[in-house]
Design an enzyme around this catalytic site. Structure first.
Site, mmCIF file in Angstrom:
data_model
loop_
_atom_site.group_PDB
_atom_site.id
_atom_site.type_symbol
_atom_site.label_atom_id
_atom_site.label_comp_id
_atom_site.label_asym_id
_atom_site.label_seq_id
_atom_site.Cartn_x
_atom_site.Cartn_y
_atom_site.Cartn_z
ATOM 1 N N HIS A 116 0.819 -1.209 0.000
ATOM 2 C CA HIS A 116 0.000 0.000 0.000
ATOM 3 C C HIS A 116 0.850 1.256 0.000
ATOM 4 C CE1 HIS A 116 -3.893 1.675 -0.249
ATOM 5 N NE2 HIS A 116 -3.514 2.624 0.574
ATOM 6 N N TYR A 160 1.654 5.280 -2.273
ATOM 7 C CA TYR A 160 1.840 6.650 -1.792
ATOM 8 C C TYR A 160 3.217 7.177 -2.163
ATOM 9 C CZ TYR A 160 -2.631 6.183 0.264
ATOM 10 O OH TYR A 160 -3.974 5.998 0.401
ATOM 11 N N HIS A 170 -9.316 0.273 -10.655
ATOM 12 C CA HIS A 170 -9.049 1.242 -9.582
ATOM 13 C C HIS A 170 -7.592 1.681 -9.585
ATOM 14 C CE1 HIS A 170 -8.767 3.091 -5.649
ATOM 15 N NE2 HIS A 170 -7.790 2.259 -5.368
ATOM 16 N N PHE A 171 -6.669 0.710 -9.636
ATOM 17 C CA PHE A 171 -5.276 1.164 -9.516
ATOM 18 C C PHE A 171 -4.774 1.813 -10.796
ATOM 19 C CE2 PHE A 171 -4.183 -3.535 -9.981
ATOM 20 C CZ PHE A 171 -3.482 -3.441 -11.174
ATOM 21 N N HIS A 172 -5.398 1.486 -11.936
ATOM 22 C CA HIS A 172 -5.035 2.239 -13.139
ATOM 23 C C HIS A 172 -5.520 3.679 -13.030
ATOM 24 C CE1 HIS A 172 -3.922 -1.596 -14.979
ATOM 25 N NE2 HIS A 172 -3.313 -0.897 -15.910
ATOM 26 N N ARG A 189 -9.960 -10.729 -12.770
ATOM 27 C CA ARG A 189 -8.689 -10.132 -13.155
ATOM 28 C C ARG A 189 -7.643 -11.230 -13.272
ATOM 29 N NH1 ARG A 189 -5.941 -7.456 -7.819
ATOM 30 N NH2 ARG A 189 -4.298 -7.137 -9.344
ATOM 31 N N ARG A 190 -6.479 -10.897 -13.805
ATOM 32 C CA ARG A 190 -5.353 -11.828 -13.996
ATOM 33 C C ARG A 190 -5.757 -13.024 -14.849
ATOM 34 N NH1 ARG A 190 -5.289 -12.072 -8.256
ATOM 35 N NH2 ARG A 190 -4.289 -10.250 -7.377
#
Lengths: 273, 538
Positions: free
Chosen positions: B215, B219, B366-368, B429-430
């Site tokens: 995580h 950041y 989301h992470f893209h 996913r994956r």
């Protein structure tokens, strides 16, 4: 005239209050997450407070909110091989020189000194995965798999000898580890690479080549004898061979048509001289 | 060109070269997952591509961009030469060697384990050694950032460290804490397995150690964007920073609350108790604090700029902002994406809602949106802002820059919003390919194609970005000499030591990490669980 405060003075409340805030936040999280919520949830599920707290911490298995389900069905394994670290270490410690001596004494008459078999009915072992050879020999040894010749041969071998033989044949070179380059009907290549999702058939390549995913004891199939592969797929399909864990190959083989079995066996034979 | 400028440019060009290559692979992956490209290539090709895409975007682009930007900030914000430039160059060379080792391993098909490694899968040891070299290079950068700030403080006793440098050092410190998890996982578990020294891996432990990193690394990627929001955007908009203290608190909050929260990536994992997960989910909620501070402070700063430019009324100042300037435009677009991505993140961190979206395309989308959208668009803006100062040349026109930023924004929204929706429909996913003969999967097809179209726009934007930088290198216009960093409305003359250094916060990070991760890691030693068999993919 008033003195100006020393430079360190305004910093003190920061130190105190920041520390208090961070520790209080974590501790309140712990109080809520490890004590209050599990105890309340556990009460609803008939779990005592101590057990609920231990489960919330992870000391005891299970959720504090639901009773832990315990299976009472006795296991009926189709193979006695268990891949414990100890077994894997036996394989890692295997000696190729001892394996070669044993091969010359016992195996080479049928499977060849280099692992190329003398008959299309016997499998080639050159470059085969060591774990695959170990599992099959062990299954013959324990009776999980039977064969008129192999059962007696394997019963005469102890675990270390099995590991040595596996290591020796695993070290023999293959000639063409990528049979797809040799050409095959598109439908067969697709079955190998992508499977047939409409029939819930996974791709063969997902398990049966070096470095593939799936169980570590899945054999590498390239350069395998066509007749041997056809026979084994049919034995799986009919349920006569049953040493595949979770019935994976019995399930898959039963869905293949005869022409697909022939096509796949031909595909994997490719490259064999 | 000064030596340090060359150092910054070398890092930044390496970052963006990896970025463009990875963008091409990204579009190919979207293509083979869509009905248009179904059955193209093998699953092996797909996972190889995903690994290369992830390594290039998550490790190479981010790490080298942040290092290059950090060197730039150390020199320009502190107005001092960079100490240890020889070390910086040596680290860069080691990093380049590491990147080549990792990428060659992937290209040879010996490292298709994705950038998150997934033990008990193991790749060739060269892959891990390459990535360890990249991390080691970044550690040298961290030390140089500390040395720079310490030297400045010795020369300027009692004065507040410039905010841009304060944020950079917060990031360097967080990175050292962050990488401890993955370094332990690689050195203690994965590399010995890849080398064949051990035959089993405790996957619960490796996932826990990776969650330590997983995580906070996000950041680490994000903080440069926040540095730009606080120190560059107010100046670019023609105003001042509303509060320097809010900026310092934001970076401190990131340092404290991004670390003891990684277990929320393991909410569906069986190896941890519900209570320990709860503690970290609660702490995760506090990660929103720095973003809330920023949502207040940065619009307040922009309002100052808008009103100085003649904006009137409740919203009139927004229209009065200089949206034609790349930094202002990118920040606005970044905030929009942060809004969507942040709301999605709140869903991921909630135990019950995570259960619905776990391992679906929702997470990938989301992470893209957060990294590729919010963060990377600010990397572009920072590059456009600092490149003229590195090369001494000015952009001939801002128009292609604005096009590029808009293309990126539209592409990212078009790609990720349907992708989120597909995740809610249950798309996994994956997964290398989808069977579009299945009626449910076929119903996803149109949205996957829309998503692919977004990916194509992103690739066009990536290429335009590189074109814009190449054009700048050939520009004949001299660079502006105007200041880069914004002044605060009330420039700080003295700040508490707690807001001018990290001693206190380091101790608090240690305390919270011990409380949050102490037992979850110790349990693997106290009561070891059955280990998984190492699966060598090479």
């Amino acid at each position: 005239m008033t003195d100006l405060p020393e430079p360190h003075v305004p910093d003190r409340p920061w130190r105190i209050w920041a520390s208090v805030a961070v520790v209080a936040i974590v501790l309140s999280g712990a109080l809520l997450g490890v004590v209050i919520i599990p105890v309340v949830q556990g009460r609803g599920a008939g779990i005592d407070a101590f057990t609920a707290i231990c489960r919330a911490l992870g000391i005891l298995p299970g959720s504090p909110a639901i009773p832990q389900i315990v299976s009472r069905n006795p296991p009926t394994p189709v193979s006695q091989v268990v891949w414990t670290p100890a077994v894997l270490q036996v394989l890692a410690d295997a000696r190729v020189d001892r394996g070669r001596a044993k091969v010359l004494e016992v195996c080479s008459a049928c499977h060849g000194e280099q692992g190329v078999s003398i008959s299309p009915d016997y499998p080639n072992l050159a470059g085969q995965s060591g774990t695959a050879i170990y599992k099959q020999l062990n299954d013959y040894h324990t009776g999980s798999r039977t064969n008129q010749f192999m059962t007696n041969v394997a019963q005469a071998l102890d675990e270390a000898a099995i590991a040595d033989v596996a290591a020796y044949y695993a070290g023999q070179p293959m000639r063409n580890p990528n049979p797809a380059t040799l050409g095959a009907p598109d439908a067969i290549v697709q079955l190998v690479e992508l499977g047939d999702p409409n029939r819930n058939i996974p791709p063969c390549a997902a398990c049966h080549r070096h470095g593939a995913g799936g169980p570590i004891d899945a054999p590498v199939l390239s350069e395998q004898r066509q007749e041997y592969l056809t026979a084994q797929l049919k034995l799986f399909a009919s349920g006569q061979r049953r040493n595949d864990v979770y019935g994976r190959m019995r399930t898959i083989a039963a869905k293949l048509t005869d022409s697909e079995i022939d096509g796949l066996a031909a595909y994997y034979r490719a490259g064999l001289r | 060109m000064r030596g340090v400028d060359r150092l910054c440019l070398a890092h930044l060009w390496l970052a963006f070269a990896a970025f463009v290559g990875a963008a091409v692979l990204g579009v190919w992956q979207m293509w083979v997952r869509s009905p248009l490209g179904a059955h193209t290539g093998t699953p092996g090709d797909y996972y190889m591509s995903v690994t290369a895409h992830g390594v290039a975007m998550a490790y190479v682009l981010s790490t080298f961009f942040i290092m290059g930007f950090g060197y730039f900030v150390a020199v320009t914000a502190l107005q001092r030469p960079l100490p240890g430039q020889g070390w910086a160059w040596a680290a860069f060379v080691a990093g380049v060697i590491g990147v080549v080792m990792a990428l060659v391993s992937i290209a040879l098909g010996k490292a298709s384990v994705l950038f998150t490694f997934y033990p008990p899968l193991t790749a060739t040891p060269w892959f891990y050694i390459g990535l360890i070299l990249v991390v080691a290079a970044s550690w040298v950068w961290c030390v140089l950032m500390f040395v720079s700030m310490a030297a400045w403080k010795r020369k300027n006793p009692g004065r507040p460290v410039p905010l841009a440098m304060f944020g950079t050092v917060a990031n360097a410190l967080m990175w050292l804490w962050t990488t401890a998890g993955v370094a332990a996982e690689l050195l203690y578990q994965v590399v010995p397995a890849a080398m064949g020294f051990v035959q089993t891996v405790d996957v619960g432990l490796s996932r826990t150690l990776f969650s330590w990193t997983l995580h906070a690394i996000v950041y680490f990627w994000l903080i440069p964007a926040y540095i730009a929001f606080y120190t560059m955007l107010p100046r670019a908009a023609g105003g001042r920073l509303y509060s320097d203290t809010m900026g310092r608190l934001t970076f401190i909050f990131f340092l404290i609350y991004s670390l003891p929260v990684g277990l929320h990536h393991l909410l569906m994992d069986p190896e941890h108790g519900n209570g320990t997960k709860f503690i970290q989910v609660l702490l995760t909620a506090f990660v929103a604090a720095p973003t809330v501070l920023t949502i207040f402070t940065i619009p307040a700063s922009l309002e100052i700029a808008g009103r100085l430019r003649g904006g009137r009324g409740v919203f009139g100042w927004i229209a009065a902002l200089p949206w034609d300037r790349p930094m202002v435009l990118a920040s606005g677009l970044s905030f929009v994406m942060l809004g969507f991505g942040g709301l999605g993140g709140l869903i991921n961190m909630a135990y019950g809602m995570n259960a619905m979206v776990h391992n679906t395309s929702w997470v990938t989308a989301h992470f893209h949106l957060i990294y590729g959208g919010t963060v990377v668009i600010m990397y572009f803006a920072i590059a456009y802002e600092i490149w003229p100062r590195l090369t001494g040349r000015q952009h001939e026109s801002f128009s292609p820059l604005r096009w590029q930023l808009w293309l990126w924004f539209v592409g990212m929204m078009v790609m990720t919003l349907p992708w989120h929706w597909l995740g809610l429909q249950g798309q996994w996913r994956r997964v290398a390919n989808f069977n579009y003969d299945n009626p449910i999967i076929a119903s996803w097809g149109p949205l996957v194609i829309v998503s692919l179209a977004g990916g194509v726009l992103l690739l066009a934007s990536a290429l335009l970005f590189v074109r814009n930088l190449v054009v700048l290198h050939r520009s004949v216009q001299p660079a502006p000499t105007s200041p880069l960093y914004a002044l605060a409305v009330v420039p700080p003359r003295h700040v508490p030591a707690a807001l001018n250094g990290f001693g206190l916060w380091n101790v608090l990070v240690l305390a919270s990490m011990l409380m949050a991760y102490g037992y979850p890691i110790a349990q693997f030693v106290i009561a070891p669980s059955p280990s998984a068999i190492v699966h060598r993919t090479e």
